[in-house]
Design a protein around this motif. Structure first.
Motif, PDB file in Angstrom:
ATOM      1  N   PRO A  24       0.792  -1.230   0.000  1.00  0.00           N
ATOM      2  CA  PRO A  24       0.000   0.000   0.000  1.00  0.00           C
ATOM      3  C   PRO A  24       0.828   1.286   0.000  1.00  0.00           C
ATOM      4  N   ILE A  25       2.063   1.228   0.505  1.00  0.00           N
ATOM      5  CA  ILE A  25       2.871   2.453   0.548  1.00  0.00           C
ATOM      6  C   ILE A  25       3.269   2.934  -0.843  1.00  0.00           C
ATOM      7  N   TYR A  26       3.181   2.044  -1.837  1.00  0.00           N
ATOM      8  CA  TYR A  26       3.533   2.419  -3.199  1.00  0.00           C
ATOM      9  C   TYR A  26       2.272   2.809  -3.964  1.00  0.00           C
ATOM     10  N   SER A  27       1.575   3.784  -3.473  1.00  0.00           N
ATOM     11  CA  SER A  27       0.286   4.149  -4.057  1.00  0.00           C
ATOM     12  C   SER A  27       0.419   4.760  -5.453  1.00  0.00           C
ATOM     13  N   HIS A  28       1.654   5.059  -5.882  1.00  0.00           N
ATOM     14  CA  HIS A  28       1.842   5.612  -7.213  1.00  0.00           C
ATOM     15  C   HIS A  28       1.650   4.549  -8.300  1.00  0.00           C
ATOM     16  N   ASN A  29       1.688   3.292  -7.927  1.00  0.00           N
ATOM     17  CA  ASN A  29       1.460   2.217  -8.898  1.00  0.00           C
ATOM     18  C   ASN A  29      -0.015   2.144  -9.251  1.00  0.00           C
ATOM     19  N   ASP A  30      -0.307   2.049 -10.518  1.00  0.00           N
ATOM     20  CA  ASP A  30      -1.675   1.795 -10.944  1.00  0.00           C
ATOM     21  C   ASP A  30      -1.778   0.292 -11.151  1.00  0.00           C
ATOM     22  N   LEU A  31      -2.059  -0.416 -10.067  1.00  0.00           N
ATOM     23  CA  LEU A  31      -2.045  -1.870 -10.103  1.00  0.00           C
ATOM     24  C   LEU A  31      -3.036  -2.429 -11.114  1.00  0.00           C
ATOM     25  N   ALA A  32      -4.220  -1.847 -11.190  1.00  0.00           N
ATOM     26  CA  ALA A  32      -5.223  -2.344 -12.136  1.00  0.00           C
ATOM     27  C   ALA A  32      -4.698  -2.248 -13.566  1.00  0.00           C
ATOM     28  N   ALA A  33      -4.098  -1.132 -13.911  1.00  0.00           N
ATOM     29  CA  ALA A  33      -3.577  -0.953 -15.272  1.00  0.00           C
ATOM     30  C   ALA A  33      -2.447  -1.933 -15.569  1.00  0.00           C
ATOM     31  N   THR A  34      -1.558  -2.175 -14.600  1.00  0.00           N
ATOM     32  CA  THR A  34      -0.466  -3.112 -14.863  1.00  0.00           C
ATOM     33  C   THR A  34      -0.977  -4.536 -15.002  1.00  0.00           C
ATOM     34  N   GLU A  84     -10.270 -20.345  -8.423  1.00  0.00           N
ATOM     35  CA  GLU A  84     -10.251 -21.714  -7.901  1.00  0.00           C
ATOM     36  C   GLU A  84      -9.202 -22.560  -8.620  1.00  0.00           C
ATOM     37  N   GLN A  85      -9.099 -22.430  -9.933  1.00  0.00           N
ATOM     38  CA  GLN A  85      -8.094 -23.188 -10.686  1.00  0.00           C
ATOM     39  C   GLN A  85      -6.682 -22.784 -10.283  1.00  0.00           C
ATOM     40  N   ILE A  86      -6.477 -21.502 -10.054  1.00  0.00           N
ATOM     41  CA  ILE A  86      -5.153 -21.021  -9.640  1.00  0.00           C
ATOM     42  C   ILE A  86      -4.810 -21.552  -8.253  1.00  0.00           C
ATOM     43  N   ARG A  87      -5.746 -21.462  -7.323  1.00  0.00           N
ATOM     44  CA  ARG A  87      -5.499 -21.995  -5.968  1.00  0.00           C
ATOM     45  C   ARG A  87      -5.210 -23.494  -6.014  1.00  0.00           C
ATOM     46  N   ARG A  88      -5.981 -24.221  -6.812  1.00  0.00           N
ATOM     47  CA  ARG A  88      -5.778 -25.661  -6.922  1.00  0.00           C
ATOM     48  C   ARG A  88      -4.401 -25.974  -7.512  1.00  0.00           C
ATOM     49  N   ALA A  89      -3.998 -25.227  -8.540  1.00  0.00           N
ATOM     50  CA  ALA A  89      -2.691 -25.452  -9.168  1.00  0.00           C
ATOM     51  C   ALA A  89      -1.551 -25.221  -8.180  1.00  0.00           C
ATOM     52  N   LEU A  90      -1.748 -24.259  -7.289  1.00  0.00           N
ATOM     53  CA  LEU A  90      -0.715 -23.953  -6.291  1.00  0.00           C
ATOM     54  C   LEU A  90      -0.825 -24.817  -5.042  1.00  0.00           C
ATOM     55  N   GLY A  91      -1.930 -25.521  -4.905  1.00  0.00           N
ATOM     56  CA  GLY A  91      -2.126 -26.351  -3.727  1.00  0.00           C
ATOM     57  C   GLY A  91      -2.380 -25.548  -2.465  1.00  0.00           C
ATOM     58  N   VAL A  92      -3.064 -24.405  -2.635  1.00  0.00           N
ATOM     59  CA  VAL A  92      -3.382 -23.553  -1.489  1.00  0.00           C
ATOM     60  C   VAL A  92      -4.885 -23.350  -1.413  1.00  0.00           C
ATOM     61  N   THR A  93      -5.353 -23.001  -0.238  1.00  0.00           N
ATOM     62  CA  THR A  93      -6.789 -22.773  -0.077  1.00  0.00           C
ATOM     63  C   THR A  93      -7.162 -21.307  -0.191  1.00  0.00           C
ATOM     64  N   SER A  94      -6.176 -20.428  -0.071  1.00  0.00           N
ATOM     65  CA  SER A  94      -6.476 -19.003  -0.194  1.00  0.00           C
ATOM     66  C   SER A  94      -5.250 -18.254  -0.691  1.00  0.00           C
ATOM     67  N   ILE A  95      -5.516 -17.115  -1.281  1.00  0.00           N
ATOM     68  CA  ILE A  95      -4.473 -16.186  -1.718  1.00  0.00           C
ATOM     69  C   ILE A  95      -4.912 -14.830  -1.210  1.00  0.00           C
ATOM     70  N   ASP A  96      -3.974 -14.049  -0.712  1.00  0.00           N
ATOM     71  CA  ASP A  96      -4.348 -12.741  -0.187  1.00  0.00           C
ATOM     72  C   ASP A  96      -3.388 -11.678  -0.707  1.00  0.00           C
ATOM     73  N   GLY A  97      -3.519 -10.498  -0.210  1.00  0.00           N
ATOM     74  CA  GLY A  97      -2.631  -9.414  -0.599  1.00  0.00           C
ATOM     75  C   GLY A  97      -3.328  -8.389  -1.464  1.00  0.00           C
ATOM     76  N   LEU A  98      -2.785  -7.200  -1.457  1.00  0.00           N
ATOM     77  CA  LEU A  98      -3.357  -6.085  -2.199  1.00  0.00           C
ATOM     78  C   LEU A  98      -3.463  -6.378  -3.696  1.00  0.00           C
ATOM     79  N   LEU A  99      -2.425  -6.941  -4.277  1.00  0.00           N
ATOM     80  CA  LEU A  99      -2.444  -7.191  -5.722  1.00  0.00           C
ATOM     81  C   LEU A  99      -3.498  -8.238  -6.080  1.00  0.00           C
ATOM     82  N   TRP A 100      -3.627  -9.285  -5.292  1.00  0.00           N
ATOM     83  CA  TRP A 100      -4.648 -10.309  -5.550  1.00  0.00           C
ATOM     84  C   TRP A 100      -6.049  -9.714  -5.426  1.00  0.00           C
ATOM     85  N   ARG A 101      -6.261  -8.913  -4.394  1.00  0.00           N
ATOM     86  CA  ARG A 101      -7.579  -8.275  -4.236  1.00  0.00           C
ATOM     87  C   ARG A 101      -7.869  -7.343  -5.415  1.00  0.00           C
TER      88      ARG A 101
END
Length: 121
Positions: A24-34, A84-101
């Motif tokens: 979040p401190i790098y608010s100058h990034n336009d994450l959606a655009a990237t 769901e396919q991405i989580r299954r491929a990684l073998g995880v039940t959840s993914i979090d973080g600003l970029l994922w959201r």
């Protein structure tokens, strides 16, 4: 390194680098655009017949987020199905973080509307 059947071979590889921070401190990034740009680059390279490898340090946020937006925009998956396919491929039940959201928000915004039919109503 010579190319062998089934091997991409380094002589034909192209390298694209997208630098972004998902803190979040790098608010100058336009994450959606990237995220949209990364999905567009993957689609363009694949349309030219290239193999595409997405990678980041841990495959927790950046790679998964790029894959989510690409899957929804170009493979016509729903956001939930792609996630769901991405989580299954990684073998995880959840993914979090600003970029994922952010990727989930972008994916939901570009997800085509569902057509209601008598069997889906």
């Amino acid at each position: 390194m010579p190319s062998t059947p089934g091997d991409i071979g380094t002589e034909s590889m192209h390298h694209c680098q997208v630098c972004r921070a998902d803190e979040p401190i790098y608010s100058h990034n336009d994450l959606a655009a990237t995220l949209i740009d990364a999905a567009d680059v993957v689609a363009e390279l694949r349309s030219q017949g290239h193999h595409v490898l997405l990678r980041c340090a841990h495959a927790h946020h950046r790679t998964t987020s790029d894959a989510l937006v690409y899957a929804v925009k170009y493979r016509w998956l729903t956001t939930d199905a792609a996630a769901e396919q991405i989580r299954r491929a990684l073998g995880v039940t959840s993914i979090d973080g600003l970029l994922w959201r952010t990727a989930q928000e972008v994916a939901r915004a570009i997800e085509p509307p569902r057509v209601m039919t008598p069997t889906t109503a």
